[in-house]
Design an enzyme around this catalytic site. Structure first.
Site, mmCIF file in Angstrom:
data_model
loop_
_atom_site.group_PDB
_atom_site.id
_atom_site.type_symbol
_atom_site.label_atom_id
_atom_site.label_comp_id
_atom_site.label_asym_id
_atom_site.label_seq_id
_atom_site.Cartn_x
_atom_site.Cartn_y
_atom_site.Cartn_z
ATOM 1 N N TYR A 149 0.828 -1.210 0.000
ATOM 2 C CA TYR A 149 0.000 0.000 0.000
ATOM 3 C C TYR A 149 0.862 1.259 0.000
ATOM 4 C CZ TYR A 149 -4.301 -2.547 0.015
ATOM 5 O OH TYR A 149 -5.336 -3.350 -0.397
ATOM 6 N N GLN A 208 -15.021 2.211 -7.979
ATOM 7 C CA GLN A 208 -14.370 1.102 -7.280
ATOM 8 C C GLN A 208 -12.942 1.500 -6.924
ATOM 9 O OE1 GLN A 208 -15.394 -2.903 -9.401
ATOM 10 N NE2 GLN A 208 -15.481 -1.285 -10.930
ATOM 11 N N ASN A 209 -12.513 2.627 -7.454
ATOM 12 C CA ASN A 209 -11.121 3.064 -7.267
ATOM 13 C C ASN A 209 -10.929 3.693 -5.900
ATOM 14 O OD1 ASN A 209 -10.838 2.247 -9.902
ATOM 15 N ND2 ASN A 209 -11.037 4.306 -10.765
ATOM 16 N N ASP A 236 -8.314 5.880 -5.396
ATOM 17 C CA ASP A 236 -7.266 6.897 -5.639
ATOM 18 C C ASP A 236 -7.726 8.343 -5.462
ATOM 19 O OD1 ASP A 236 -7.602 6.055 -9.177
ATOM 20 O OD2 ASP A 236 -8.762 7.493 -7.979
ATOM 21 N N HIS A 263 -15.076 0.995 -2.540
ATOM 22 C CA HIS A 263 -13.974 0.205 -1.982
ATOM 23 C C HIS A 263 -13.033 1.032 -1.128
ATOM 24 C CE1 HIS A 263 -14.627 -2.868 -5.482
ATOM 25 N NE2 HIS A 263 -15.533 -2.957 -4.534
ATOM 26 N N CYS A 270 -8.403 0.823 18.001
ATOM 27 C CA CYS A 270 -9.344 1.816 18.580
ATOM 28 C C CYS A 270 -10.139 2.555 17.518
ATOM 29 C CB CYS A 270 -8.537 2.824 19.413
ATOM 30 S SG CYS A 270 -7.464 3.890 18.397
ATOM 31 N N CYS A 326 -2.228 3.873 20.602
ATOM 32 C CA CYS A 326 -2.860 2.882 21.514
ATOM 33 C C CYS A 326 -2.165 1.526 21.374
ATOM 34 C CB CYS A 326 -4.355 2.742 21.187
ATOM 35 S SG CYS A 326 -4.708 1.600 19.811
ATOM 36 N N GLU A 376 -11.483 -2.943 -24.226
ATOM 37 C CA GLU A 376 -11.807 -4.280 -24.765
ATOM 38 C C GLU A 376 -13.183 -4.706 -24.281
ATOM 39 O OE1 GLU A 376 -8.574 -6.378 -22.968
ATOM 40 O OE2 GLU A 376 -9.498 -6.363 -20.977
HETATM 41 C C1 BV8 Z 1 -18.036 -8.798 -0.393
HETATM 42 C C2 BV8 Z 1 -9.835 -2.321 -2.763
HETATM 43 C C3 BV8 Z 1 -19.733 -9.490 1.084
HETATM 44 C C4 BV8 Z 1 -8.539 -2.718 -2.221
HETATM 45 C C5 BV8 Z 1 -10.778 -4.142 -4.079
HETATM 46 C C6 BV8 Z 1 -17.395 -15.648 -6.229
HETATM 47 C C7 BV8 Z 1 -18.352 -15.052 -7.028
HETATM 48 C C8 BV8 Z 1 -18.778 -13.760 -6.813
HETATM 49 C C9 BV8 Z 1 -18.228 -13.013 -5.770
HETATM 50 C C10 BV8 Z 1 -17.270 -13.590 -4.994
HETATM 51 C C11 BV8 Z 1 -16.855 -14.894 -5.199
HETATM 52 N N1 BV8 Z 1 -15.914 -15.183 -4.277
HETATM 53 C C12 BV8 Z 1 -15.714 -14.081 -3.484
HETATM 54 C C13 BV8 Z 1 -16.558 -13.128 -3.908
HETATM 55 C C14 BV8 Z 1 -16.701 -11.814 -3.355
HETATM 56 C C15 BV8 Z 1 -15.525 -10.943 -3.780
HETATM 57 C C16 BV8 Z 1 -15.330 -10.949 -5.286
HETATM 58 O O1 BV8 Z 1 -16.062 -10.327 -6.014
HETATM 59 N N2 BV8 Z 1 -14.295 -11.666 -5.750
HETATM 60 C C17 BV8 Z 1 -14.059 -11.732 -7.196
HETATM 61 C C18 BV8 Z 1 -12.587 -11.496 -7.495
HETATM 62 C C19 BV8 Z 1 -14.555 -13.087 -7.686
HETATM 63 N N3 BV8 Z 1 -15.930 -9.626 -3.360
HETATM 64 C C20 BV8 Z 1 -15.669 -9.228 -2.107
HETATM 65 O O2 BV8 Z 1 -15.039 -9.861 -1.293
HETATM 66 C C21 BV8 Z 1 -16.280 -7.877 -1.744
HETATM 67 N N4 BV8 Z 1 -16.972 -8.001 -0.505
HETATM 68 O O3 BV8 Z 1 -18.398 -9.569 -1.248
HETATM 69 O O4 BV8 Z 1 -18.662 -8.632 0.814
HETATM 70 C C22 BV8 Z 1 -19.139 -10.595 1.874
HETATM 71 C C23 BV8 Z 1 -18.682 -10.303 3.137
HETATM 72 C C24 BV8 Z 1 -18.164 -11.346 3.897
HETATM 73 C C25 BV8 Z 1 -18.086 -12.634 3.369
HETATM 74 C C26 BV8 Z 1 -18.510 -12.893 2.071
HETATM 75 C C27 BV8 Z 1 -19.034 -11.881 1.313
HETATM 76 C C28 BV8 Z 1 -15.191 -6.840 -1.572
HETATM 77 C C29 BV8 Z 1 -14.524 -6.593 -2.901
HETATM 78 C C30 BV8 Z 1 -13.587 -5.395 -2.795
HETATM 79 C C31 BV8 Z 1 -12.162 -5.841 -3.013
HETATM 80 N N5 BV8 Z 1 -11.317 -4.649 -3.014
HETATM 81 N N6 BV8 Z 1 -10.020 -3.054 -4.021
HETATM 82 C C32 BV8 Z 1 -7.415 -2.182 -3.052
HETATM 83 O O5 BV8 Z 1 -7.651 -1.435 -4.028
HETATM 84 O O6 BV8 Z 1 -6.275 -2.489 -2.700
HETATM 85 S S1 BV8 Z 1 -11.086 -4.867 -5.568
HETATM 86 C C33 BV8 Z 1 -10.206 -4.197 -6.836
HETATM 87 O O7 BV8 Z 1 -10.807 -4.746 -8.038
HETATM 88 C C34 BV8 Z 1 -10.303 -2.696 -7.013
HETATM 89 O O8 BV8 Z 1 -11.219 -2.042 -6.168
HETATM 90 C C35 BV8 Z 1 -10.789 -2.572 -8.438
HETATM 91 O O9 BV8 Z 1 -11.448 -1.431 -8.695
HETATM 92 C C36 BV8 Z 1 -11.671 -3.750 -8.495
HETATM 93 C C37 BV8 Z 1 -12.213 -4.123 -9.828
HETATM 94 O O10 BV8 Z 1 -11.173 -4.078 -10.756
HETATM 95 P P1 BV8 Z 1 -11.309 -3.000 -11.948
HETATM 96 O O11 BV8 Z 1 -11.480 -1.640 -11.347
HETATM 97 O O12 BV8 Z 1 -12.344 -3.456 -12.889
HETATM 98 O O13 BV8 Z 1 -9.847 -3.049 -12.561
HETATM 99 P P2 BV8 Z 1 -9.251 -4.130 -13.572
HETATM 100 O O14 BV8 Z 1 -7.782 -3.925 -13.629
HETATM 101 O O15 BV8 Z 1 -9.816 -5.482 -13.237
HETATM 102 O O16 BV8 Z 1 -9.883 -3.709 -14.992
HETATM 103 C C38 BV8 Z 1 -9.501 -2.480 -15.590
HETATM 104 C C39 BV8 Z 1 -10.329 -2.343 -16.848
HETATM 105 O O17 BV8 Z 1 -10.056 -1.078 -17.426
HETATM 106 C C40 BV8 Z 1 -10.023 -3.391 -17.899
HETATM 107 O O18 BV8 Z 1 -11.227 -3.903 -18.430
HETATM 108 C C41 BV8 Z 1 -9.242 -2.599 -18.980
HETATM 109 O O19 BV8 Z 1 -9.519 -3.087 -20.277
HETATM 110 C C42 BV8 Z 1 -9.822 -1.224 -18.803
HETATM 111 N N7 BV8 Z 1 -8.939 -0.124 -19.182
HETATM 112 C C43 BV8 Z 1 -7.596 -0.026 -18.992
HETATM 113 N N8 BV8 Z 1 -7.166 1.182 -19.443
HETATM 114 C C44 BV8 Z 1 -8.274 1.844 -19.900
HETATM 115 C C45 BV8 Z 1 -9.399 1.021 -19.742
HETATM 116 N N9 BV8 Z 1 -10.639 1.395 -20.110
HETATM 117 C C46 BV8 Z 1 -10.772 2.622 -20.665
HETATM 118 N N10 BV8 Z 1 -9.740 3.470 -20.851
HETATM 119 C C47 BV8 Z 1 -8.486 3.118 -20.490
HETATM 120 N N11 BV8 Z 1 -7.475 3.984 -20.698
#
Ligand code: BV8
Length: 251
Positions: A72, A106-107, A109, A124, A135, A155, A220
């Site tokens: 981080y 979801q960002n 930043d 997020h 605390c 603490c 994409e």
């Molecule tokens: C929860 C913060 C309830 C931290 C993040 C099975 C099925 C369904 C769900 C689940 C499952 N197993 C587990 C789950 C739940 C899990 C989940 O969804 N897992 C997934 C991976 C399967 N979710 C959770 O745990 C959530 N909580 O469900 O709570 C619960 C509670 C208790 C017990 C059970 C359930 C919490 C999820 C939050 C995780 N935290 N981030 C940090 O940032 O360090 S997730 C992380 O991924 C970021 O937040 C990010 O935003 C997010 C999604 O990714 P994207 O933003 O889409 O980024 P990515 O790189 O993937 O894609 C970028 C895209 O941009 C691409 O498509 C690319 O083509 C495009 N791009 C690139 N450049 C450009 C562009 N587009 C346009 N212009 C450009 N220039």
């Protein structure tokens, strides 16, 4: 079919945007890519080097707080040096042109707020905020400096970034407001997200089911493309300013 067009964008999209009372922009890491923030799942994505289960979850933090904090710290340093890009600014401009305009991000930043958007729901969390797991005391980044070891609260508790890790609940107020916005949107823009993380990724489906015109902006096709009414392939930093200026050129 949305083939009829006078400008770059379909007449249908023009019509939908100009007649919209409520527009929602749902953003992922892609909208910040052009600011220099690495995405999660791209070729040089953050998850490439690390696996989410290794770092972005509470158990990993308790098992190895210094490793998670180091990751981080690295991201905080990147984010402290970057600026919003034209995509962020276009959404801030849109908020001034449409009766209701919310950003659901979801960002972590903080770039939407820095670009001037005021209705921003952070699903997020925000990497510029931190709190003590003992605390609950909050700390801004400048309060704790740059550590490669997990800092401690007076603490004695460990300080963590105020982001939502896998397996953690999303902030209830942010989720409820986002769900409501998706349900009442006339136009729902899904920008720069791979749409694989839930429950965030269910918002475009909720919007579609509630009657919104769903437009995906991405480099994409994704899981979301089949749900969208239109997919605009390209960089959000190019498409969003063009879309706003083409639709509101007379305002
Ligand atoms: C929860 C913060 C309830 C931290 C993040 C099975 C099925 C369904 C769900 C689940 C499952 N197993 C587990 C789950 C739940 C899990 C989940 O969804 N897992 C997934 C991976 C399967 N979710 C959770 O745990 C959530 N909580 O469900 O709570 C619960 C509670 C208790 C017990 C059970 C359930 C919490 C999820 C939050 C995780 N935290 N981030 C940090 O940032 O360090 S997730 C992380 O991924 C970021 O937040 C990010 O935003 C997010 C999604 O990714 P994207 O933003 O889409 O980024 P990515 O790189 O993937 O894609 C970028 C895209 O941009 C691409 O498509 C690319 O083509 C495009 N791009 C690139 N450049 C450009 C562009 N587009 C346009 N212009 C450009 N220039």
């Amino acid at each position: 079919m949305n083939t009829q067009r006078t400008g770059i964008f379909s007449d249908q999209l023009h019509k939908k945007i100009l007649s919209a009372t409520s527009i929602v922009a749902f953003t992922g890491a892609g909208i910040s890519a052009e600011s220099g923030v690495p995405t999660f799942r791209g070729d040089e994505g953050l998850w490439k080097k690390f696996k989410p289960e290794e770092l972005a979850n509470f158990d990993a933090f308790m098992r190895n707080p210094d490793l998670v904090w180091e990751w981080y710290s690295y991201r905080k340093q990147i984010i402290s040096k970057i600026q919003p890009n034209p995509g962020h600014y276009a959404l801030a401009a849109l908020e001034r042109l449409v009766p209701q305009c919310a950003v659901i991000t979801q960002n972590v930043d903080n770039l939407h707020r820095r670009a001037g958007s005021t209705t921003v729901y952070e699903l997020h969390g925000n990497i510029e905020r931190n709190y003590c797991i003992g605390c609950g005391r909050q700390f801004a980044n400048q309060d704790i400096g740059q550590f490669n070891r997990a800092p401690r609260c007076p603490c004695g508790g460990l300080i963590r970034p105020d982001v939502v890790w896998f397996g953690e609940m999303l902030p209830e107020d942010q989720w409820n407001a986002s769900e409501r916005a998706a349900e009442t949107a006339d136009v729902f823009l899904a920008i720069g997200t791979s749409a694989v993380v839930y429950p965030a990724a269910s918002l475009p489906v909720i919007a579609k089911r509630s009657g919104a015109y769903v437009v995906e902006i991405n480099l994409e096709y994704t899981e979301l493309s089949r749900t969208a009414d239109e997919v605009l392939l390209g960089k959000s930093g190019d498409i969003l300013p063009q879309l706003v200026s083409e639709c509101f050129q007379n305002q």
